[in-house]
Enzyme design. Structure first.
Site, PDB file in Angstrom:
ATOM      1  N   VAL A 141       0.809  -1.218   0.000  1.00 31.75           N
ATOM      2  CA  VAL A 141       0.000   0.000   0.000  1.00 31.75           C
ATOM      3  C   VAL A 141       0.844   1.270   0.000  1.00 31.75           C
ATOM      4  O   VAL A 141       0.295   2.372  -0.091  1.00 31.75           O
ATOM      5  CB  VAL A 141      -0.978   0.031   1.198  1.00 31.75           C
ATOM      6  CG1 VAL A 141      -1.997  -1.079   1.081  1.00 31.75           C
ATOM      7  CG2 VAL A 141      -0.222  -0.047   2.517  1.00 31.75           C
TER       8      VAL A 141
ATOM      9  N   GLY B  48       6.286  -1.374   9.900  1.00 33.04           N
ATOM     10  CA  GLY B  48       5.871  -2.760  10.063  1.00 33.04           C
ATOM     11  C   GLY B  48       5.961  -3.542   8.774  1.00 33.04           C
ATOM     12  O   GLY B  48       6.574  -3.110   7.793  1.00 33.04           O
ATOM     13  N   ALA B  49       5.324  -4.709   8.787  1.00 33.97           N
ATOM     14  CA  ALA B  49       5.289  -5.581   7.613  1.00 33.97           C
ATOM     15  C   ALA B  49       3.835  -5.912   7.311  1.00 33.97           C
ATOM     16  O   ALA B  49       3.133  -6.456   8.173  1.00 33.97           O
ATOM     17  CB  ALA B  49       6.072  -6.865   7.869  1.00 33.97           C
TER      18      ALA B  49
ATOM     19  N   ASP C  19      13.793  -1.933   2.314  1.00 27.18           N
ATOM     20  CA  ASP C  19      12.910  -0.808   2.603  1.00 27.18           C
ATOM     21  C   ASP C  19      13.669   0.348   3.251  1.00 27.18           C
ATOM     22  O   ASP C  19      13.475   1.512   2.880  1.00 27.18           O
ATOM     23  CB  ASP C  19      11.772  -1.259   3.522  1.00 27.18           C
ATOM     24  CG  ASP C  19      10.770  -2.157   2.805  1.00 27.18           C
ATOM     25  OD1 ASP C  19      10.827  -2.260   1.565  1.00 27.18           O
ATOM     26  OD2 ASP C  19       9.923  -2.756   3.494  1.00 27.18           O
TER      27      ASP C  19
ATOM     28  N   LYS D  23       3.762   1.723   2.349  1.00 29.02           N
ATOM     29  CA  LYS D  23       4.322   2.057   3.665  1.00 29.02           C
ATOM     30  C   LYS D  23       5.723   2.639   3.570  1.00 29.02           C
ATOM     31  O   LYS D  23       6.061   3.585   4.287  1.00 29.02           O
ATOM     32  CB  LYS D  23       4.362   0.809   4.563  1.00 29.02           C
ATOM     33  CG  LYS D  23       3.030   0.312   5.054  1.00 29.02           C
ATOM     34  CD  LYS D  23       3.178  -0.763   6.126  1.00 29.02           C
ATOM     35  CE  LYS D  23       4.031  -1.943   5.683  1.00 29.02           C
ATOM     36  NZ  LYS D  23       3.467  -2.656   4.524  1.00 29.02           N
TER      37      LYS D  23
ATOM     38  N   PRO E 106       1.442  12.096  -3.563  1.00 33.17           N
ATOM     39  CA  PRO E 106       1.422  12.014  -5.027  1.00 33.17           C
ATOM     40  C   PRO E 106       1.840  10.621  -5.496  1.00 33.17           C
ATOM     41  O   PRO E 106       2.589   9.917  -4.818  1.00 33.17           O
ATOM     42  CB  PRO E 106       2.457  13.073  -5.447  1.00 33.17           C
ATOM     43  CG  PRO E 106       2.574  13.992  -4.277  1.00 33.17           C
ATOM     44  CD  PRO E 106       2.350  13.142  -3.065  1.00 33.17           C
TER      45      PRO E 106
ATOM     46  N   LYS F  78      13.226  -0.948  10.824  1.00 31.42           N
ATOM     47  CA  LYS F  78      12.428  -2.008  10.196  1.00 31.42           C
ATOM     48  C   LYS F  78      12.687  -3.272  10.998  1.00 31.42           C
ATOM     49  O   LYS F  78      13.730  -3.916  10.863  1.00 31.42           O
ATOM     50  CB  LYS F  78      12.864  -2.200   8.738  1.00 31.42           C
ATOM     51  CG  LYS F  78      12.063  -3.266   7.982  1.00 31.42           C
ATOM     52  CD  LYS F  78      10.728  -2.745   7.496  1.00 31.42           C
ATOM     53  CE  LYS F  78      10.032  -3.779   6.620  1.00 31.42           C
ATOM     54  NZ  LYS F  78       8.760  -3.297   6.061  1.00 31.42           N
TER      55      LYS F  78
END
Length: 235
Positions: free
Chosen positions: A14, A113-114, A51, A16, A208, A38
């Site tokens: 999504v 998070g994951a 990430d 993150k 954006p 992380k």
């Protein structure tokens, strides 16, 4: 006292990591030193960008201010990926102690998070909610930020995530839409309008689209211009 934000999602994919990088830019522009943690990273082989490395690349924070505690190669839920890799995941209280140890160094600590809020992050099925409780037990005051999609299904997923956090006494700072929908995406545009009315879950910002494709300078400039037009307030 450091501000500790737990960045969770309504699902995987999504946005993150992009949202975490954007928040790092926001706080850095306030002159606050930002650390990024992380706890568990899955789906990254050696030599691939993780990430936290993506957050550093986009936001411009120093790589030494990012902390990846466990890396697992397969793109699976952390417990599944750890089992297949023969890796013992640290218990949640160890992650909490690690984060608490960073408090003297940073003004803001972003913990990504994951997947969604209910995804287990250790062998005892503890989730980001348990991490919040462990941090509370260490006299910290973590708040959650929910990252979601704009499209169909997001209202249900977002409300369920809000409910999980509120039911478990984890304070919620607000919601970030990970990528703005296309102008002709009627569902996405209407969903954003509805999210603005959610009780106890303010819509902090709609990021954006395509931010992840940018270099640091363009990423920062795009966010700065976006927030000048659509101010974001995170305390």
């Amino acid at each position: 006292m450091s501000q500790v934000l737990l960045i969770t999602g309504t699902d995987t994919g999504v946005g993150k990591t992009i949202a975490t990088a954007a928040l790092a830019v926001h706080f850095s522009q306030q002159g606050r030193r930002v650390g990024v943690v992380k706890p568990v990273q899955s789906g990254v082989e050696d030599g691939e960008q993780s990430d936290v490395e993506t957050v550093a690349r986009l936001s411009g924070i120093a790589p030494e201010d990012t902390y990846e505690r466990v890396r697992l190669p397969e793109p699976l839920a952390p417990t599944q990926a750890a089992s297949r890799a023969g890796v013992a995941l640290p218990p949640m209280r160890e992650h909490a102690a690690f984060i608490a140890g960073l408090v003297p160094t940073y003004d803001v600590i972003l913990v990504e998070g994951a997947g969604g809020i209910s995804v287990p992050l250790d062998a005892e099925d503890h989730t980001l909610i348990d991490l919040a409780h462990d941090l509370q037990a260490l006299d910290l005051d973590p708040h959650a930020v929910i990252v979601n999609r704009a499209g169909l299904g997001t209202l249900n997923h977002t409300r369920l995530t809000v409910w999980m956090l509120q039911t478990n006494a984890v304070p919620l700072l607000g919601t970030v839409v990970g990528a703005a929908p296309n102008p002709d995406d009627v569902a996405g545009q209407l969903n954003i309008d509805e999210m603005k009315t959610f009780a106890n879950s303010p819509l902090l910002t709609v990021l954006p689209d395509h931010l992840g494709d940018m270099d640091h300078n363009r990423f920062t400039a795009t966010l700065t211009a976006h927030w000048q037009a659509h101010p974001i307030s995170l305390g």
